[in-house]
Design a protein around this motif. Structure first.
Motif, PDB file in Angstrom:
ATOM      1  N   GLU A  31      37.821   8.822  -2.411  1.00  0.00           N
ATOM      2  CA  GLU A  31      37.414   9.175  -1.042  1.00  0.00           C
ATOM      3  C   GLU A  31      37.133  10.664  -0.906  1.00  0.00           C
ATOM      4  OE1 GLU A  31      40.253   7.903   1.916  1.00  0.00           O
ATOM      5  OE2 GLU A  31      40.179   5.872   1.125  1.00  0.00           O
ATOM      6  N   THR A  32      37.874  11.471  -1.631  1.00  0.00           N
ATOM      7  CA  THR A  32      37.749  12.909  -1.456  1.00  0.00           C
ATOM      8  C   THR A  32      37.164  13.599  -2.687  1.00  0.00           C
ATOM      9  OG1 THR A  32      40.081  13.095  -2.097  1.00  0.00           O
ATOM     10  CG2 THR A  32      39.610  13.090   0.238  1.00  0.00           C
ATOM     11  N   GLY A  88      41.159  11.645   8.713  1.00  0.00           N
ATOM     12  CA  GLY A  88      42.466  11.386   8.140  1.00  0.00           C
ATOM     13  C   GLY A  88      42.800  12.273   6.954  1.00  0.00           C
ATOM     14  N   HIS A  89      41.782  12.824   6.292  1.00  0.00           N
ATOM     15  CA  HIS A  89      42.069  13.679   5.146  1.00  0.00           C
ATOM     16  C   HIS A  89      42.011  15.136   5.544  1.00  0.00           C
ATOM     17  CE1 HIS A  89      42.286  10.414   2.436  1.00  0.00           C
ATOM     18  NE2 HIS A  89      41.024  10.052   2.586  1.00  0.00           N
ATOM     19  N   TYR A  90      42.882  15.917   4.945  1.00  0.00           N
ATOM     20  CA  TYR A  90      42.888  17.329   5.234  1.00  0.00           C
ATOM     21  C   TYR A  90      41.686  18.021   4.613  1.00  0.00           C
ATOM     22  CZ  TYR A  90      45.399  20.619   7.809  1.00  0.00           C
ATOM     23  OH  TYR A  90      45.735  21.475   8.805  1.00  0.00           O
ATOM     24  N   GLY A  91      41.079  18.925   5.342  1.00  0.00           N
ATOM     25  CA  GLY A  91      39.812  19.508   4.911  1.00  0.00           C
ATOM     26  C   GLY A  91      39.958  20.748   4.060  1.00  0.00           C
ATOM     27  N   ARG A  92      38.828  21.337   3.695  1.00  0.00           N
ATOM     28  CA  ARG A  92      38.840  22.591   2.949  1.00  0.00           C
ATOM     29  C   ARG A  92      37.774  23.513   3.512  1.00  0.00           C
ATOM     30  NH1 ARG A  92      36.298  20.582  -2.775  1.00  0.00           N
ATOM     31  NH2 ARG A  92      34.677  19.310  -1.870  1.00  0.00           N
ATOM     32  N   ALA A  93      38.001  24.795   3.285  1.00  0.00           N
ATOM     33  CA  ALA A  93      37.161  25.798   3.939  1.00  0.00           C
ATOM     34  C   ALA A  93      35.691  25.655   3.555  1.00  0.00           C
ATOM     35  CB  ALA A  93      37.675  27.191   3.598  1.00  0.00           C
ATOM     36  N   GLU A  94      35.418  25.314   2.274  1.00  0.00           N
ATOM     37  CA  GLU A  94      33.999  25.358   1.878  1.00  0.00           C
ATOM     38  C   GLU A  94      33.184  24.175   2.414  1.00  0.00           C
ATOM     39  OE1 GLU A  94      35.795  24.677  -2.391  1.00  0.00           O
ATOM     40  OE2 GLU A  94      36.568  25.398  -0.512  1.00  0.00           O
ATOM     41  N   ASP A  95      33.844  23.257   3.152  1.00  0.00           N
ATOM     42  CA  ASP A  95      33.075  22.186   3.792  1.00  0.00           C
ATOM     43  C   ASP A  95      32.300  22.695   5.012  1.00  0.00           C
ATOM     44  OD1 ASP A  95      34.041  20.477   1.959  1.00  0.00           O
ATOM     45  OD2 ASP A  95      35.508  19.503   3.253  1.00  0.00           O
ATOM     46  N   GLY A 126      44.993  13.088  -0.938  1.00  0.00           N
ATOM     47  CA  GLY A 126      43.880  12.964  -0.008  1.00  0.00           C
ATOM     48  C   GLY A 126      43.433  14.311   0.551  1.00  0.00           C
ATOM     49  N   HIS A 127      44.072  15.398   0.123  1.00  0.00           N
ATOM     50  CA  HIS A 127      43.724  16.720   0.654  1.00  0.00           C
ATOM     51  C   HIS A 127      42.416  17.187   0.016  1.00  0.00           C
ATOM     52  CE1 HIS A 127      43.964  20.761   2.067  1.00  0.00           C
ATOM     53  NE2 HIS A 127      45.187  20.635   2.519  1.00  0.00           N
ATOM     54  N   ARG A 128      41.445  17.531   0.858  1.00  0.00           N
ATOM     55  CA  ARG A 128      40.131  17.910   0.333  1.00  0.00           C
ATOM     56  C   ARG A 128      40.179  19.199  -0.483  1.00  0.00           C
ATOM     57  NH1 ARG A 128      35.750  16.417   0.155  1.00  0.00           N
ATOM     58  NH2 ARG A 128      34.496  17.638   1.599  1.00  0.00           N
ATOM     59  N   ASP A 129      41.205  19.985  -0.273  1.00  0.00           N
ATOM     60  CA  ASP A 129      41.254  21.270  -0.968  1.00  0.00           C
ATOM     61  C   ASP A 129      41.960  21.173  -2.323  1.00  0.00           C
ATOM     62  OD1 ASP A 129      40.225  23.752  -0.872  1.00  0.00           O
ATOM     63  OD2 ASP A 129      41.697  24.612   0.494  1.00  0.00           O
ATOM     64  N   LEU A 189      42.394   7.472  -3.123  1.00  0.00           N
ATOM     65  CA  LEU A 189      42.352   8.756  -2.405  1.00  0.00           C
ATOM     66  C   LEU A 189      41.437   9.734  -3.113  1.00  0.00           C
ATOM     67  CD1 LEU A 189      46.152   9.063  -1.628  1.00  0.00           C
ATOM     68  CD2 LEU A 189      44.338   8.853   0.078  1.00  0.00           C
ATOM     69  N   ARG A 230      50.769  20.527   2.909  1.00  0.00           N
ATOM     70  CA  ARG A 230      49.669  21.368   3.384  1.00  0.00           C
ATOM     71  C   ARG A 230      49.955  22.840   3.111  1.00  0.00           C
ATOM     72  NH1 ARG A 230      49.252  18.897   8.937  1.00  0.00           N
ATOM     73  NH2 ARG A 230      49.501  21.006   9.688  1.00  0.00           N
TER      74      ARG A 230
END
Lengths: 260, 295
Positions: free
Chosen positions: A227-228, B284-291, A201-204, A224, A44
Motif C-alpha cells: 500500500e505504501t 489511514g497511513h502516516y505521510g511523508r514530507a516529500e509527498d 504503514g508509515h509513508r516515511d 502494508l 511516529r
C-alpha cells in the motif's frame, strides 16, 4: 548493618538519542520488571527522529561510518554481561564496520555500455529502515538486522524482541555511549499487533526487514508495504552479508557523455 | 515621555494559553479544524531568493492546496515582498485569494516615514489588497508612542481601501504588558488587524502573546463595537500549533472570530503539515514530507 536495598532499573525506549518512557505511559510486566509498551505515537516520533537523522548519517564518509560502528562494537564488548551470543554480536558489528567502505566497490562500479558514454552506478542509502527483530535470540537477532542497515547508511527504527526485550533495550544504552548519532538507531519495545500497522504503514519508512519468521506478520507487513510502496526483505539467520545489504541500498546510475 | 502600562499577569496568561493547548482534537473535529486553519493561512514567502516563478507556484498552491483533495478550501491570501505583488496579483486574479504585501521597510522598519508611505502606495497600486506593516520598534522602545501612532496613521491613509495589518514584532517587546500596550496603540491608530511577528525574529506567535492580543481585541470590541482581526505569524508550523491557535480564538473571542476575515495564520511550512495530517485522516497511513510540493 542492614541489607542493601536493590535499585530496580526503569527500562525505557531509545528514541532520537534519548531514553524515554512510552508516550502512552503504558508498560508490560516482563521478567519481573515493567517494560515500556510503545504506542503508535512512539512509532511516529521514532520515524520522525530517524528521518531527521538520515541526511547526516548518509552524508558521513563510509570510513567514518565504519569507525562509528566499530566504536559501537567496542562499547558492547566492554559490557559486563558478556556471553557467547554477545560476543557474536560484537563480531558482527566489527564485520559490518568493515563493509561500509567496500559497498560502493562491490555493488557499484563502471558499467560496460555499447555507446560513447561513461556509465557508472553507486549505492546510496535507502533511507529509514524498519526492523522487526526476532523474539529470539534477543540481542544477536537484533544486531544481525540493524548492523547491515546502519552500515549501508540507513537510519533504523527497530521493534525489539517481544518476549525478551530487556537486553535489546540495554543495547540502546550501549549505542547511547558509542558514537552513533542520536536518531540513527531507535529501539521500541511493545506489542507487535499495535506497532506493526503504524510502523510498516508509515509513508516515511523506506524499507522493512522482517525477521519475525511469522507467516501472519509477513502477510500484514506485505500488505502494508504494498500500500505504501516499500521494499521488504526477510533474511534468515544464515543469509550472507551481501544479500542482506542489497535490499538496503538504492543503486544510482549516472550516464556521462565522454567526448570523441 | 511616560506611558502607563496595564499590568499583565505573565504566569496567568501562559498557564491559560498552555491549558487551552491540551485539548484532544481528533477525527471529525480535527478534520474541520484543518480545513478552517487552511482557509485562514496567509501563505507566505519572504526570502531574498524569491522569484516570479516561485511566487506563481505558491499562488497555485494557495488557490488549490492539494489537487487530489479539491474539497479543501483555498488559503486566505498570499503574502510577498512588494516587488512581487504584481506577479501574485496576476496569478491570483479571480481566485478569491487576496494578495498581501509586507511594506514599510520590512522586517526591521528602519527607514524614513516617506519611504514607508511610498512603499505602501506602490504595493497597493501593484494590486495588494492587504498591507502588513511593521511598527517602528526603535521609536516604540524609546517610548515615543506618538511617532509609532503617526506612522501607522500615515500608512493606513496610504493603504486607501486596502486592509492594514500592523506587526508588533512581539519578540522585541520586553513584556506582555508592552504587547498589550502596543496592541492598543496600533488599534487606536487604525489597524484593521494586529499581527504578532515578522517571522524573522527569534520567536514568533507564542500562545501567550496571541492570547494577550486576542484579549485586547475582545476588550476593544466590547468597549467600541469595532471589529479588529488578529494574525498569528512566525513559528506556527505544525497542525497541533494551528489547532491550538483556533482554540485560543474560540475561547477568547467566540465563534464569530473563527473566520479568515478576523483571524489569520501567517505561515509557509504549516500548510504541508496540515495537508499531511488531513491525508492521514483520509488514508489511514502516516505521510511523508516529500509527498507534498514545497511551493
Amino acid at each position: 548493618m542492614s541489607a542493601r536495598q536493590a535499585v530496580a532499573k526503569t527500562y525505557k525506549l531509545y528514541l532520537g538519542g534519548a531514553f524515554v518512557r512510552s508516550e502512552s505511559g503504558r508498560t508490560d510486566p516482563i521478567g519481573g520488571v515493567n517494560v515500556p509498551r510503545g504506542s503508535r505515537k512512539d512509532v511516529r516520533d521514532a520515524v520522525k527522529a530517524a528521518r531527521a537523522a538520515a541526511p547526516g548519517w548518509a552524508k558521513k564518509t563510509a570510513y567514518n561510518r565504519g569507525q562509528v560502528l566499530y566504536r559501537f562494537a567496542e562499547a558492547l564488548e566492554s559490557r559486563s554481561d558478556r556471553s557467547d551470543e554477545i560476543d557474536e554480536a560484537v563480531d558482527l558489528l566489527v564485520h559490518y564496520a568493515g563493509w561500509t567502505d567496500k559497498l560502493a566497490a562491490v555493488m557499484g562500479g563502471v558499467n560496460p555500455v555499447a555507446a560513447p558514454f561513461l556509465s557508472f552506478s553507486s549505492p546510496e542509502p535507502t533511507g529509514v529502515v524498519a526492523v522487526l527483530a526476532p523474539d529470539s535470540p534477543d540481542v544477536l537477532g537484533l544486531v544481525r538486522e540493524i548492523a547491515p542497515a546502519l552500515a549501508a547508511g540507513n537510519t533504523v527504527v527497530a521493534v525489539v524482541s517481544r518476549t525478551k526485550p530487556l537486553r535489546p533495550l540495554d543495547l540502546g544504552e550501549v549505542a547511547g555511549v558509542s558514537d552513533i548519532p542520536g536518531g540513527v538507531l531507535n529501539l521500541l519495545s511493545g506489542r507487535l499487533d499495535e506497532l506493526l500497522t503504524p510502523l510498516c504503514g508509515h509513508r516515511d519508512v523506506n524499507a522493512i526487514i522482517d525477521a519475525t519468521y511469522d507467516d501472519d506478520v509477513a502477510k500484514t507487513v506485505d500488505e502494508l508495504a504494498a500500500e505504501t510502496v516499500k521494499r521488504v526483505s526477510r533474511p534468515s539467520p544464515h543469509t550472507d552479508s551481501l544479500t542482506r545489504l542489497e535490499p538496503l541500498v538504492e543503486l544510482k546510475t549516472a550516464w556521462h557523455p565522454v567526448g570523441s | 515621555m511616560s506611558r502607563s502600562l496595564t499590568p499583565v499577569n505573565r504566569v496567568g496568561v501562559e498557564e491559560r494559553a498552555a491549558a487551552l493547548g491540551r485539548r484532544s482534537i481528533k477525527t471529525t473535529a480535527k478534520r474541520e479544524g484543518i480545513r478552517l486553519a487552511t482557509s485562514m493561512i496567509d501563505l507566505t514567502t519572504l526570502e531574498g531568493s524569491d522569484t516570479p516563478g516561485k511566487v506563481r507556484h505558491l499562488c497555485a498552491k494557495a488557490v488549490c492546496p492539494d489537487p487530489s483533495r479539491p474539497e479543501l478550501p483555498s488559503c486566505a491570501a498570499v503574502c510577498v515582498y512588494p516587488s512581487l505583488v504584481g506577479v501574485a496579483a496576476a496569478a491570483l486574479e479571480g481566485s478569491g485569494v487576496a494578495v498581501a504585501s509586507v511594506a514599510t521597510g520590512f522586517p526591521a522598519g528602519q527607514t524614513s516615514l516617506k519611504v514607508k508611505v511610498d512603499e505602501t502606495r506602490e504595493a497597493v497600486a501593484a494590486g495588494a489588497s492587504e498591507i502588513d506593516m511593521v511598527i517602528s520598534r526603535d521609536a516604540y522602545l524609546r517610548g515615543d508612542d506618538r511617532t509609532v501612532a503617526r506612522e501607522i496613521e500615515a500608512v493606513k491613509e496610504a493603504c486607501g481601501s486596502a486592509h492594514l495589518k500592523v506587526i508588533l514584532e512581539t519578540a522585541e517587546l520586553p513584556t506582555y504588558a508592552h504587547v498589550r500596550h502596543a496592541s492598543e496603540l496600533a488599534i487606536a491608530a487604525g489597524a484593521d488587524v494586529i499581527k504578532t511577528s515578522t517571522g524573522k525574529a527569534s520567536s514568533g506567535a507564542t500562545p501567550g502573546v496571541v492570547l494577550v492580543m486576542l484579549e485586547v481585541v475582545r476588550d476593544h470590541f466590547e468597549r467600541t463595537g469595532r471589529v479588529v482581526g488578529v494574525k498569528a505569524a512566525g513559528g506556527v508550523s505544525t497542525t497541533k500549533a494551528a489547532l491550538h491557535m483556533l482554540v485560543l480564538v474560540k475561547e477568547t473571542l467566540g465563534d464569530e472570530w473563527l473566520t479568515p476575515d478576523r483571524f489569520r495564520i501567517g505561515a509557509s511550512s504549516l500548510l504541508n503539515d496540515l495537508l499531511m495530517q488531513y491525508a492521514k485522516l483520509d488514508g489511514g497511513h502516516y505521510g511523508r514530507a516529500e509527498d507534498f510540493s514545497k511551493e
